[in-house]
Motif scaffolding. Structure first.
Motif, PDB file in Angstrom:
ATOM      1  N   THR A   1       0.593  -1.157  -0.055  1.00  0.00           N
ATOM      2  CA  THR A   1      -0.370  -0.426  -0.071  1.00  0.00           C
ATOM      3  C   THR A   1       0.935   1.153  -0.112  1.00  0.00           C
ATOM      4  OG1 THR A   1      -2.034  -0.302   1.272  1.00  0.00           O
ATOM      5  CG2 THR A   1      -1.565   0.969   0.931  1.00  0.00           C
ATOM      6  N   TYR A   2       0.845   2.429  -0.895  1.00  0.00           N
ATOM      7  CA  TYR A   2       1.026   3.017  -0.869  1.00  0.00           C
ATOM      8  C   TYR A   2       0.398   4.466  -1.183  1.00  0.00           C
ATOM      9  CZ  TYR A   2       1.954   2.181  -6.119  1.00  0.00           C
ATOM     10  OH  TYR A   2       0.969   2.322  -7.012  1.00  0.00           O
ATOM     11  N   TYR A   3       1.085   5.958  -1.291  1.00  0.00           N
ATOM     12  CA  TYR A   3      -0.369   7.045  -1.179  1.00  0.00           C
ATOM     13  C   TYR A   3      -0.055   7.715  -2.693  1.00  0.00           C
ATOM     14  CZ  TYR A   3      -2.680  11.350  -0.678  1.00  0.00           C
ATOM     15  OH  TYR A   3      -3.364  12.262  -1.087  1.00  0.00           O
TER      16      TYR A   3
ATOM     17  N   LEU B   1       7.468   9.858   0.476  1.00  0.00           N
ATOM     18  CA  LEU B   1       6.939   8.643   0.214  1.00  0.00           C
ATOM     19  C   LEU B   1       6.589   8.293   1.677  1.00  0.00           C
ATOM     20  CD1 LEU B   1       7.556   6.767  -2.400  1.00  0.00           C
ATOM     21  CD2 LEU B   1       9.153   6.020  -1.617  1.00  0.00           C
ATOM     22  N   ARG B   2       5.289   7.491   1.531  1.00  0.00           N
ATOM     23  CA  ARG B   2       4.957   6.548   2.026  1.00  0.00           C
ATOM     24  C   ARG B   2       4.144   5.613   1.980  1.00  0.00           C
ATOM     25  NH1 ARG B   2      -0.811  10.156   3.684  1.00  0.00           N
ATOM     26  NH2 ARG B   2      -1.600   8.159   2.877  1.00  0.00           N
TER      27      ARG B   2
ATOM     28  N   TYR C   1       9.690   8.266   4.715  1.00  0.00           N
ATOM     29  CA  TYR C   1      10.431   8.665   4.172  1.00  0.00           C
ATOM     30  C   TYR C   1      10.570  10.073   3.082  1.00  0.00           C
ATOM     31  CZ  TYR C   1      15.928   9.734   3.166  1.00  0.00           C
ATOM     32  OH  TYR C   1      16.708   9.949   2.695  1.00  0.00           O
ATOM     33  N   ASP C   2      10.780  10.937   4.201  1.00  0.00           N
ATOM     34  CA  ASP C   2      11.236  12.482   3.033  1.00  0.00           C
ATOM     35  C   ASP C   2      12.397  12.975   2.437  1.00  0.00           C
ATOM     36  OD1 ASP C   2       8.568  13.460   4.727  1.00  0.00           O
ATOM     37  OD2 ASP C   2       9.924  14.197   6.997  1.00  0.00           O
ATOM     38  N   LEU C   3      11.968  13.091   1.171  1.00  0.00           N
ATOM     39  CA  LEU C   3      13.023  13.164   0.481  1.00  0.00           C
ATOM     40  C   LEU C   3      13.006  14.984   0.312  1.00  0.00           C
ATOM     41  CD1 LEU C   3      10.588  11.594  -2.538  1.00  0.00           C
ATOM     42  CD2 LEU C   3      12.605  10.809  -0.901  1.00  0.00           C
TER      43      LEU C   3
END
Length: 137
Positions: A52-54, A91-92, A135-137
């Motif tokens: 699952t990802y946004y 990214l989530r 993760y925050d890019l």
């Protein structure tokens, strides 16, 4: 005379312009990243992972089951999800095995071919193996 030559050289050095102008496409390319998310398993038999990802483009979570494939020697092959030219700030997502196998489930996050994040989980007789790739890019 030496002092005058030095001043002329110094003046010409500082008067040079190093201004660079970029097109909007070049700016976008510099600000985007290539993302690769790789899932691996140590399960020797059939295995699948629910990922699952946004998705920013559609504004909602996407969930899909991915089945691991195996080579001729029954070694599991990695599952890869690739986002070329990813332009968002974070990214989530997560992946989990929808059974109680105690095999290891691992996720690796690569940004521009550099390993940024690695998480491993094992399930038990009462819990699923679950890995996150936030993760925050």
């Amino acid at each position: 005379m030496k002092r005058l030559a030095f001043l002329v050289v110094l003046f010409s050095f500082f008067s040079c312009s190093s201004e660079v102008s970029l097109t909007p496409e070049e700016i976008k390319e510099l600000s985007t990243k290539d993302i690769e998310i790789i899932f691996t398993t140590t399960e020797p038999n059939y295995d699948e992972v629910m990922i699952t990802y946004y998705d920013f483009d559609i504004g909602t979570d996407v969930a899909k089951a991915y089945v691991f494939k195996y080579d001729v020697d029954d070694n599991p092959l990695p599952i890869k999800i690739v986002f070329d030219n990813y332009e968002h700030d974070f990214l989530r997502g997560e992946g989990f095995r929808n059974n109680f196998s105690d095999a290891e489930l691992k996720v690796q996050l690569f940004i521009d071919e550099e390993l940024i994040l690695e998480e491993t989980s094992k399930g038990t007789a009462s819990t699923f193996a679950k890995v996150d790739f936030n993760y925050d890019l």
